[in-house]
Design an enzyme around this catalytic site. Structure first.
Site, PDB file in Angstrom:
ATOM      1  N   HIS A 115      -1.038   0.138  -9.793  1.00 56.70           N
ATOM      2  CA  HIS A 115      -1.719  -0.763  -8.721  1.00 56.70           C
ATOM      3  C   HIS A 115      -1.993  -2.001  -9.648  1.00 56.70           C
ATOM      4  O   HIS A 115      -3.382  -2.226  -9.649  1.00 56.70           O
ATOM      5  CB  HIS A 115      -2.846   0.159  -7.807  1.00 56.70           C
ATOM      6  CG  HIS A 115      -3.131  -0.745  -6.669  1.00 56.70           C
ATOM      7  ND1 HIS A 115      -3.443  -0.251  -5.473  1.00 56.70           N
ATOM      8  CD2 HIS A 115      -3.285  -2.018  -6.529  1.00 56.70           C
ATOM      9  CE1 HIS A 115      -3.969  -0.960  -4.660  1.00 56.70           C
ATOM     10  NE2 HIS A 115      -3.714  -2.090  -5.265  1.00 56.70           N
TER      11      HIS A 115
ATOM     12  N   ARG B 102       0.670  -1.300   0.195  1.00 56.16           N
ATOM     13  CA  ARG B 102       0.020  -0.060  -0.068  1.00 56.16           C
ATOM     14  C   ARG B 102       0.888   1.299   0.146  1.00 56.16           C
ATOM     15  O   ARG B 102       2.040   1.196   0.548  1.00 56.16           O
ATOM     16  CB  ARG B 102      -1.086  -0.061   1.296  1.00 56.16           C
ATOM     17  CG  ARG B 102      -1.954  -0.899   1.233  1.00 56.16           C
ATOM     18  CD  ARG B 102      -3.066  -0.556   0.057  1.00 56.16           C
ATOM     19  NE  ARG B 102      -4.255  -1.594   0.248  1.00 56.16           N
ATOM     20  CZ  ARG B 102      -4.497  -2.628  -0.724  1.00 56.16           C
ATOM     21  NH1 ARG B 102      -3.540  -2.994  -1.573  1.00 56.16           N
ATOM     22  NH2 ARG B 102      -5.549  -3.302  -0.671  1.00 56.16           N
TER      23      ARG B 102
HETATM   24  P1  NAP Z   1      -1.567 -11.820   4.795  1.00 61.20           P
HETATM   25  O1  NAP Z   1      -1.571 -13.204   4.379  1.00 61.20           O
HETATM   26  O2  NAP Z   1      -2.386 -11.375   5.833  1.00 61.20           O
HETATM   27  O3  NAP Z   1       0.042 -11.666   5.335  1.00 61.20           O
HETATM   28  C1  NAP Z   1       0.512 -10.417   6.002  1.00 61.20           C
HETATM   29  C2  NAP Z   1       1.863 -10.727   6.488  1.00 61.20           C
HETATM   30  O4  NAP Z   1       2.214  -9.714   6.812  1.00 61.20           O
HETATM   31  C3  NAP Z   1       1.898 -11.763   7.482  1.00 61.20           C
HETATM   32  O5  NAP Z   1       2.929 -12.692   7.411  1.00 61.20           O
HETATM   33  C4  NAP Z   1       2.147 -10.947   9.072  1.00 61.20           C
HETATM   34  O6  NAP Z   1       2.723 -11.742   9.859  1.00 61.20           O
HETATM   35  C5  NAP Z   1       2.816  -9.825   8.450  1.00 61.20           C
HETATM   36  N1  NAP Z   1       2.621  -8.604   9.317  1.00 61.20           N
HETATM   37  C6  NAP Z   1       1.399  -8.046   9.381  1.00 61.20           C
HETATM   38  N2  NAP Z   1       1.764  -7.100  10.273  1.00 61.20           N
HETATM   39  C7  NAP Z   1       2.988  -7.168  10.540  1.00 61.20           C
HETATM   40  C8  NAP Z   1       3.823  -6.405  11.517  1.00 61.20           C
HETATM   41  N3  NAP Z   1       3.364  -5.108  12.608  1.00 61.20           N
HETATM   42  N4  NAP Z   1       5.054  -6.758  11.536  1.00 61.20           N
HETATM   43  C9  NAP Z   1       5.659  -7.541  11.011  1.00 61.20           C
HETATM   44  N5  NAP Z   1       4.699  -8.460  10.015  1.00 61.20           N
HETATM   45  C10 NAP Z   1       3.485  -8.142   9.977  1.00 61.20           C
HETATM   46  O7  NAP Z   1      -1.640 -10.776   3.553  1.00 61.20           O
HETATM   47  P2  NAP Z   1      -1.441 -11.236   1.877  1.00 61.20           P
HETATM   48  O8  NAP Z   1      -2.670 -11.616   1.477  1.00 61.20           O
HETATM   49  O9  NAP Z   1       0.140 -11.521   1.803  1.00 61.20           O
HETATM   50  O10 NAP Z   1      -1.328  -9.516   1.361  1.00 61.20           O
HETATM   51  C11 NAP Z   1      -0.609  -8.419   1.921  1.00 61.20           C
HETATM   52  C12 NAP Z   1      -0.897  -7.225   1.352  1.00 61.20           C
HETATM   53  O11 NAP Z   1      -0.430  -7.061   0.075  1.00 61.20           O
HETATM   54  C13 NAP Z   1      -2.395  -6.997   1.416  1.00 61.20           C
HETATM   55  O12 NAP Z   1      -3.060  -6.459   2.852  1.00 61.20           O
HETATM   56  C14 NAP Z   1      -2.449  -5.742   0.587  1.00 61.20           C
HETATM   57  O13 NAP Z   1      -2.346  -4.385   1.104  1.00 61.20           O
HETATM   58  C15 NAP Z   1      -1.317  -6.040  -0.624  1.00 61.20           C
HETATM   59  N6  NAP Z   1      -1.999  -6.341  -1.904  1.00 61.20           N
HETATM   60  C16 NAP Z   1      -1.438  -5.567  -2.806  1.00 61.20           C
HETATM   61  C17 NAP Z   1      -1.980  -5.811  -4.195  1.00 61.20           C
HETATM   62  C18 NAP Z   1      -1.576  -5.000  -5.272  1.00 61.20           C
HETATM   63  O14 NAP Z   1      -2.027  -5.397  -6.352  1.00 61.20           O
HETATM   64  N7  NAP Z   1      -0.615  -4.335  -5.311  1.00 61.20           N
HETATM   65  C19 NAP Z   1      -2.736  -7.016  -4.475  1.00 61.20           C
HETATM   66  C20 NAP Z   1      -2.998  -8.066  -3.324  1.00 61.20           C
HETATM   67  C21 NAP Z   1      -2.656  -7.250  -1.995  1.00 61.20           C
HETATM   68  P3  NAP Z   1       2.033 -13.225  10.449  1.00 61.20           P
HETATM   69  O15 NAP Z   1       2.171 -14.181   9.460  1.00 61.20           O
HETATM   70  O16 NAP Z   1       3.080 -13.271  11.549  1.00 61.20           O
HETATM   71  O17 NAP Z   1       0.729 -12.712  10.899  1.00 61.20           O
HETATM   72  C1  GLV Z   2      -5.260  -5.027  -3.999  1.00 56.92           C
HETATM   73  O1  GLV Z   2      -4.370  -4.328  -3.800  1.00 56.92           O
HETATM   74  C2  GLV Z   2      -5.728  -6.162  -2.689  1.00 56.92           C
HETATM   75  O2  GLV Z   2      -5.595  -5.739  -1.745  1.00 56.92           O
HETATM   76  O3  GLV Z   2      -6.359  -7.268  -3.015  1.00 56.92           O
END
Ligand code: NAP
Ligand code: GLV
Length: 306
Positions: free
Chosen positions: A269, A221
């Protein structure tokens, strides 16, 4: 079963037919102010009014992975909030990050400039041992990216909230290990959720800990990054550049310095798009499972904010 759908992107003409086909017994309609009470809401960046009016929801499905926009709203107590869990995004994210990493490491921009100038010139190969990649966030997307990067034999570090063990990844956890994680990394990939804890985490103090010549890839983000700090560290020579897919204001305003900075690549994005058919299949499957009383994956921990 009654379901309402709303997206700020106003793409209901594309989603409603797919949702109706996947949930043939359900009454699926677009949410509009005053819509009848529904059992489930499927949403992307809904207005507060939807949540205020829909007082009988049994669950809220987010048509993205990140729930930061929803967490800013006043959510009904006790109603599970369920995010997309991969649904085809992880492999897209792996492609995007590996592309940005390899383009940087193999100096493809410099080769392109040379070849456009008609120059057949070799550059000294760089050693991947000198390009350790640090991945912030080892969740659904971060773990997939770590696996892909490790397959190209880069040293990989990962940082998460809880302690993890992933093959081929040196894992760090929590704030106490953040400086060590950053100091062990030269290329930094941000795949954290946006929460009160992670907002502004890509700031001058933290980015200064990266190895000299560091490179930033932010695909999480825009509000993770302090824009002026990145620019200052590139201008000082400590960082060599960045690939940015997400921004504090989207679309990125025309006057923003990122657009024209020679060491910054901007994409709109698009690193991991919500794929409609995969997402509908996942949401419909979970909705049916929830209605049966089963436990489903991807339920947001409201206390953690992701
Ligand atoms: P997820 O499965 O919830 O993984 C989040 C990771 O971040 C987990 O490993 C978590 O640790 C870690 N984390 C959270 N807070 C933390 C902190 N304070 N300190 C250290 N580590 C922390 O999420 P995801 O599905 O991988 O997605 C991640 C993010 O990608 C989304 O929230 C979104 O903002 C972004 N995204 C962007 C796009 C794009 O097109 N640019 C698309 C999709 C998603 P734990 O494993 O220990 O809980
Ligand atoms: C895109 O940014 C998502 O969070 O799926």
């Amino acid at each position: 079963m009654r379901i309402v759908y709303f997206s700020v992107d106003r793409d209901e003409d594309k989603w409603l037919p797919g949702l109706r086909a996947a949930l043939p017994g359900a009454d699926v309609s677009l949410w509009e102010p005053g819509s009848a009470a529904a059992d489930y809401a499927i949403v992307w960046k809904p207005p507060q009014q939807l949540l205020n009016e829909q007082t009988r929801l049994k669950a809220i499905f987010n048509t993205g992975a990140g729930v930061d926009a929803l967490m800013k709203l006043n959510l009904p107590d006790g109603v599970p909030l369920i995010r997309l869990d991969d649904a085809g995004m992880a492999v897209q994210m792996a492609e995007y990050v590996c592309h940005a990493l390899i383009r940087h490491f193999r100096e493809f921009d410099a080769y392109e400039a040379d070849t456009r100038a008609g120059k057949w010139s070799y550059r000294k190969p760089l050693s991947r041992a000198d390009f350790p990649v640090g991945i912030m966030g080892l969740g659904v997307l971060g773990a997939r990216v770590a696996r892909a990067v490790a397959q190209f034999d880069f040293p990989v570090n990962g940082w998460s909230q809880s302690v993890k063990a992933l093959p081929g990844v040196q894992c760090f956890a929590g704030r106490t290990q953040l400086s060590d994680f950053l100091a062990a990394s030269r290329v930094l990939v941000c795949l954290l959720p946006l929460t009160a804890d992670t907002q502004g985490i890509l700031n001058h103090a933290h980015l200064s800990h990266l190895q000299s010549g560091g490179y930033v890839i932010n695909v999480a983000r825009g509000a993770h990054l302090v824009d002026a700090d990145l620019l200052a560290l590139i201008d000082s020579g400590h960082l060599s550049g960045a690939t940015l897919d997400v921004f504090r204001t989207e679309p990125l305003p025309a006057e923003h310095l990122f657009w024209t900075h020679p060491k910054i690549t901007v994409t709109p994005h698009t690193s991991a798009r919500t794929l409609r058919s995969e997402s509908i299949a996942q949401i419909a499957g979970k909705l049916v499972a929830l209605a049966r009383g089963d436990v489903v994956a991807g339920v947001v921990d409201r206390a953690h904010g992701y």
